[in-house]
Design a protein around this motif. Structure first.
Motif, PDB file in Angstrom:
ATOM      1  N   GLY A 158      50.916  45.355  35.981  1.00 65.74           N
ATOM      2  CA  GLY A 158      50.990  45.570  37.430  1.00 65.74           C
ATOM      3  C   GLY A 158      49.833  46.393  37.948  1.00 65.74           C
ATOM      4  N   ARG A 159      49.513  47.484  37.246  1.00 58.82           N
ATOM      5  CA  ARG A 159      48.425  48.354  37.701  1.00 58.82           C
ATOM      6  C   ARG A 159      47.065  47.673  37.600  1.00 58.82           C
ATOM      7  NH1 ARG A 159      50.531  53.318  34.181  1.00 58.82           N
ATOM      8  NH2 ARG A 159      51.560  51.539  33.176  1.00 58.82           N
ATOM      9  N   ILE A 160      46.855  46.894  36.542  1.00 63.44           N
ATOM     10  CA  ILE A 160      45.597  46.160  36.412  1.00 63.44           C
ATOM     11  C   ILE A 160      45.464  45.144  37.540  1.00 63.44           C
ATOM     12  CG2 ILE A 160      44.287  44.554  34.983  1.00 63.44           C
ATOM     13  CD1 ILE A 160      44.306  47.473  33.999  1.00 63.44           C
ATOM     14  N   GLN A 161      46.540  44.424  37.830  1.00 64.77           N
ATOM     15  CA  GLN A 161      46.499  43.455  38.931  1.00 64.77           C
ATOM     16  C   GLN A 161      46.330  44.160  40.272  1.00 64.77           C
ATOM     17  OE1 GLN A 161      46.152  40.311  38.530  1.00 64.77           O
ATOM     18  NE2 GLN A 161      46.475  40.350  36.311  1.00 64.77           N
ATOM     19  N   GLY A 162      46.870  45.372  40.403  1.00 63.49           N
ATOM     20  CA  GLY A 162      46.680  46.137  41.634  1.00 63.49           C
ATOM     21  C   GLY A 162      45.222  46.491  41.859  1.00 63.49           C
ATOM     22  N   VAL A 163      44.541  46.933  40.794  1.00 62.49           N
ATOM     23  CA  VAL A 163      43.106  47.229  40.899  1.00 62.49           C
ATOM     24  C   VAL A 163      42.336  45.951  41.244  1.00 62.49           C
ATOM     25  CG1 VAL A 163      41.060  48.018  39.659  1.00 62.49           C
ATOM     26  CG2 VAL A 163      43.250  49.163  39.297  1.00 62.49           C
ATOM     27  N   TYR A 164      42.729  44.854  40.634  1.00 62.84           N
ATOM     28  CA  TYR A 164      42.040  43.583  40.877  1.00 62.84           C
ATOM     29  C   TYR A 164      42.199  43.141  42.334  1.00 62.84           C
ATOM     30  CZ  TYR A 164      40.388  38.836  39.924  1.00 62.84           C
ATOM     31  OH  TYR A 164      39.685  37.651  39.930  1.00 62.84           O
ATOM     32  N   ILE A 165      43.374  43.372  42.900  1.00 62.53           N
ATOM     33  CA  ILE A 165      43.596  43.035  44.311  1.00 62.53           C
ATOM     34  C   ILE A 165      42.627  43.819  45.192  1.00 62.53           C
ATOM     35  CG2 ILE A 165      45.202  43.321  46.243  1.00 62.53           C
ATOM     36  CD1 ILE A 165      45.794  40.910  44.539  1.00 62.53           C
ATOM     37  N   VAL A 166      42.436  45.100  44.874  1.00 70.93           N
ATOM     38  CA  VAL A 166      41.501  45.921  45.648  1.00 70.93           C
ATOM     39  C   VAL A 166      40.090  45.348  45.543  1.00 70.93           C
ATOM     40  CG1 VAL A 166      40.433  48.204  45.815  1.00 70.93           C
ATOM     41  CG2 VAL A 166      42.892  48.007  45.431  1.00 70.93           C
ATOM     42  N   VAL A 167      39.695  44.928  44.342  1.00 74.50           N
ATOM     43  CA  VAL A 167      38.361  44.338  44.145  1.00 74.50           C
ATOM     44  C   VAL A 167      38.223  43.044  44.940  1.00 74.50           C
ATOM     45  CG1 VAL A 167      36.843  43.259  42.441  1.00 74.50           C
ATOM     46  CG2 VAL A 167      38.030  45.389  41.880  1.00 74.50           C
ATOM     47  N   VAL A 168      39.247  42.189  44.846  1.00 74.40           N
ATOM     48  CA  VAL A 168      39.205  40.900  45.536  1.00 74.40           C
ATOM     49  C   VAL A 168      39.133  41.086  47.048  1.00 74.40           C
ATOM     50  CG1 VAL A 168      40.570  38.834  46.053  1.00 74.40           C
ATOM     51  CG2 VAL A 168      40.357  39.621  43.691  1.00 74.40           C
ATOM     52  N   VAL A 169      39.878  42.073  47.553  1.00 72.29           N
ATOM     53  CA  VAL A 169      39.887  42.329  48.997  1.00 72.29           C
ATOM     54  C   VAL A 169      38.608  43.022  49.449  1.00 72.29           C
ATOM     55  CG1 VAL A 169      41.008  43.685  50.807  1.00 72.29           C
ATOM     56  CG2 VAL A 169      42.396  42.379  49.206  1.00 72.29           C
ATOM     57  N   GLY A 170      38.139  43.972  48.628  1.00 71.31           N
ATOM     58  CA  GLY A 170      37.000  44.787  49.051  1.00 71.31           C
ATOM     59  C   GLY A 170      35.665  44.087  49.001  1.00 71.31           C
ATOM     60  N   GLY A 171      35.463  43.190  48.018  1.00 73.80           N
ATOM     61  CA  GLY A 171      34.175  42.519  47.861  1.00 73.80           C
ATOM     62  C   GLY A 171      33.715  41.785  49.109  1.00 73.80           C
ATOM     63  N   PRO A 172      34.525  40.870  49.663  1.00 72.74           N
ATOM     64  CA  PRO A 172      34.090  40.145  50.860  1.00 72.74           C
ATOM     65  C   PRO A 172      33.836  41.055  52.057  1.00 72.74           C
ATOM     66  CG  PRO A 172      35.896  38.980  49.798  1.00 72.74           C
ATOM     67  CD  PRO A 172      35.780  40.310  49.115  1.00 72.74           C
ATOM     68  N   ARG A 173      34.583  42.152  52.168  1.00 73.96           N
ATOM     69  CA  ARG A 173      34.364  43.063  53.294  1.00 73.96           C
ATOM     70  C   ARG A 173      33.066  43.843  53.128  1.00 73.96           C
ATOM     71  NH1 ARG A 173      39.400  41.656  53.068  1.00 73.96           N
ATOM     72  NH2 ARG A 173      40.730  41.669  54.922  1.00 73.96           N
ATOM     73  N   LEU A 174      32.734  44.217  51.889  1.00 74.35           N
ATOM     74  CA  LEU A 174      31.422  44.819  51.635  1.00 74.35           C
ATOM     75  C   LEU A 174      30.316  43.810  51.933  1.00 74.35           C
ATOM     76  CD1 LEU A 174      32.015  46.740  48.271  1.00 74.35           C
ATOM     77  CD2 LEU A 174      31.580  47.747  50.521  1.00 74.35           C
ATOM     78  N   ALA A 175      30.581  42.555  51.596  1.00 72.69           N
ATOM     79  CA  ALA A 175      29.596  41.498  51.865  1.00 72.69           C
ATOM     80  C   ALA A 175      29.325  41.383  53.362  1.00 72.69           C
ATOM     81  CB  ALA A 175      30.098  40.163  51.311  1.00 72.69           C
ATOM     82  N   ASP A 176      30.371  41.476  54.173  1.00 69.72           N
ATOM     83  CA  ASP A 176      30.182  41.392  55.625  1.00 69.72           C
ATOM     84  C   ASP A 176      29.225  42.473  56.112  1.00 69.72           C
ATOM     85  OD1 ASP A 176      31.945  39.288  55.679  1.00 69.72           O
ATOM     86  OD2 ASP A 176      33.660  40.471  56.347  1.00 69.72           O
ATOM     87  N   VAL A 177      29.413  43.690  55.590  1.00 70.07           N
ATOM     88  CA  VAL A 177      28.556  44.810  56.006  1.00 70.07           C
ATOM     89  C   VAL A 177      27.115  44.600  55.539  1.00 70.07           C
ATOM     90  CG1 VAL A 177      28.159  47.289  55.789  1.00 70.07           C
ATOM     91  CG2 VAL A 177      30.495  46.427  56.029  1.00 70.07           C
ATOM     92  N   LEU A 178      26.937  44.271  54.257  1.00 72.88           N
ATOM     93  CA  LEU A 178      25.592  44.138  53.697  1.00 72.88           C
ATOM     94  C   LEU A 178      24.826  42.967  54.305  1.00 72.88           C
ATOM     95  CD1 LEU A 178      26.267  44.857  49.913  1.00 72.88           C
ATOM     96  CD2 LEU A 178      25.161  46.351  51.570  1.00 72.88           C
ATOM     97  N   HIS A 179      25.485  41.813  54.436  1.00 72.44           N
ATOM     98  CA  HIS A 179      24.795  40.659  55.012  1.00 72.44           C
ATOM     99  C   HIS A 179      24.491  40.876  56.493  1.00 72.44           C
ATOM    100  CE1 HIS A 179      26.087  38.677  51.300  1.00 72.44           C
ATOM    101  NE2 HIS A 179      25.170  37.765  51.556  1.00 72.44           N
TER     102      HIS A 179
END
Length: 431
Positions: free
Chosen positions: A358-379
């Motif tokens: 559960g905790r590993i999947q929780g961290v992965y959810i944060v990565v999956v959610v955060g990556g595209p939002r960081l991409a929006d800022v950088l691009h």
């Protein structure tokens, strides 16, 4: 491989528990997309301000990050079936809260944002728990196929849901769209209630901050798991140019005015690629060197983004062959990303100990959610000095460079192989 083996591996659908969850999620995924479209549309209708619409992203991201981590500790500390029941009920109640507010004529945007934030908190608990459950109900050798089927369904919902929402809003309004979302969650609630008890593996870790820290400490000792997440972050942060789509459509493709066919195709192209990829994903279950396969898939994704960026740069400001090449490359990239994500999800499910799933999947959810939002800022930042085409192309280059660096620095990930199949007791109630 026969032609049949080339298409999606549907063996997980022979497992009753998985089949019930997957089938019910067809309706639920579409319902979730109705709210994804309705909330920002309603906020804009009330305020006439894109700034307020942008706040919905912030109000959604914060609970996803916080409860994605905390939700993972809840999943490991309690019976997963009970956690799924409670979080699904929470999502139903928040959908009904949207319905009630809108039906009552609410024009206070803050009530909508707070309700949206609460809904995302329930989702952030539900999602890692749901993913962790697959480890308990599927044989290890079927986890890649299960992840592929799940991703294909989610991406199909990302195409169908917005189309349905856009068509229904003029006829039934926002309130009944929310009511429909609540109704479409009921099949999933039924599928969750039909699950057997899924108590914590071994000695249950008490949910809370200490449990989250222990999960992160465990992750630090697992380089393969860390690289699997880092590769997702690299691919999405540098290779997701969606923040540039409006400018690409307007300036490079000459599509003036609000919206248009090319803009819609840009936004839906990756989801289309993921669905097509899911339909021909039968080979994923047969991959033995899963780490190497992930590396190759992300390199293909990066190369597709590079070609798309180059096509944008030479596009003459009209819909020409270059515009269609961009769409094609994003479709190819979406399929490659789907393959990569399915394999990475399987690696996380296979390699992480069951008591921290559960905790590993929780961290992965944060990565999956955060990556595209960081991409929006950088691009968005890179578009001004470099232009949208070069910014896209350079993002693809950074994807390839970052992926190769990971492969060189952590060779254990490239050498990672699928675990040997485990014996499944046919009388096990989860099967």
């Amino acid at each position: 491989m026969s032609i049949r083996d080339f298409f999606a591996d549907t063996r997980p659908l022979q497992v009753p528990a998985y089949r019930r969850l997957w089938t019910a999620n067809i309706a639920t995924t579409i319902g979730a997309q109705l709210t994804v479209v309705a909330v920002p549309a309603q906020i804009y209708a009330i305020t006439g301000s894109s700034a307020y619409v942008g706040l919905s992203g912030l109000f959604g991201l914060v609970p996803l990050v916080v409860f994605g981590l905390y939700g993972g500790s809840i999943a490991d500390g309690f019976d997963k079936r009970k956690v799924l029941v409670a979080s699904t009920l929470g999502m139903i109640l928040t959908a009904l809260a949207f319905w009630g507010l809108t039906a009552a004529g609410n024009t206070n945007v803050w009530w909508l944002l707070l309700t949206f934030s609460l809904q995302q908190a329930f989702f952030a608990v539900n999602q890692p728990t749901r993913t962790a459950v697959f480890r308990s109900i599927l044989p290890l050798e079927q986890l890649p196929a299960g992840a592929s089927l799940n991703m294909m369904l989610m991406q199909a919902g990302a195409i169908v849901g917005p189309l349905v929402a856009g068509a229904l809003i003029p006829f039934i309004g926002y309130s009944w769209l929310y009511a429909l979302d609540a109704a479409l969650l009921i099949p999933t609630l039924g599928a969750v209630l039909a699950l057997p008890a899924l108590p914590p593996a071994g000695k249950a870790a008490r949910a809370g901050f200490r449990s989250v820290v222990d999960g992160l400490a465990y992750l630090r000792t697992q380089p393969v798991l860390m690289v699997a997440m880092l590769l997702d972050l690299i691919a999405m942060t540098f290779g997701m140019p969606r923040a540039l789509y409006p400018e690409i459509a307007a300036v490079n493709f000459g599509e003036h005015g609000e919206g248009g066919m090319m803009l819609a195709l840009l936004y839906s192209s990756m989801a289309v690629g993921a669905v097509v990829g899911g339909l021909v994903s039968g080979w994923i279950s047969r991959v033995v060197r899963q780490g190497l396969a992930v590396i190759v898939c992300i390199l293909v994704w990066g190369a597709a983004v590079i070609v798309a960026g180059a096509a944008v740069m030479v596009s003459p400001g009209a819909v020409t062959v270059w515009a269609w090449l961009v769409i094609l490359m994003l479709v190819v990239g979406g399929a490659a990303d789907m393959f990569s994500a399915s394999l990475r999800t399987a690696i996380l499910q296979q390699s992480a100990a069951e008591h921290v799933q559960g905790r590993i999947q929780g961290v992965y959810i944060v990565v999956v959610v955060g990556g595209p939002r960081l991409a929006d800022v950088l691009h968005g930042w890179a578009a001004a000095p470099f232009g949208v085409g070069l910014a896209t192309l350079l993002g693809g280059v950074l994807v390839i460079v970052g992926t190769l660096v990971c492969a060189v620095l952590v060779p254990g990930f490239t050498r990672y192989v699928r675990p040997a199949p485990r014996h499944v007791d046919e009388e096990d109630p989860t099967n």
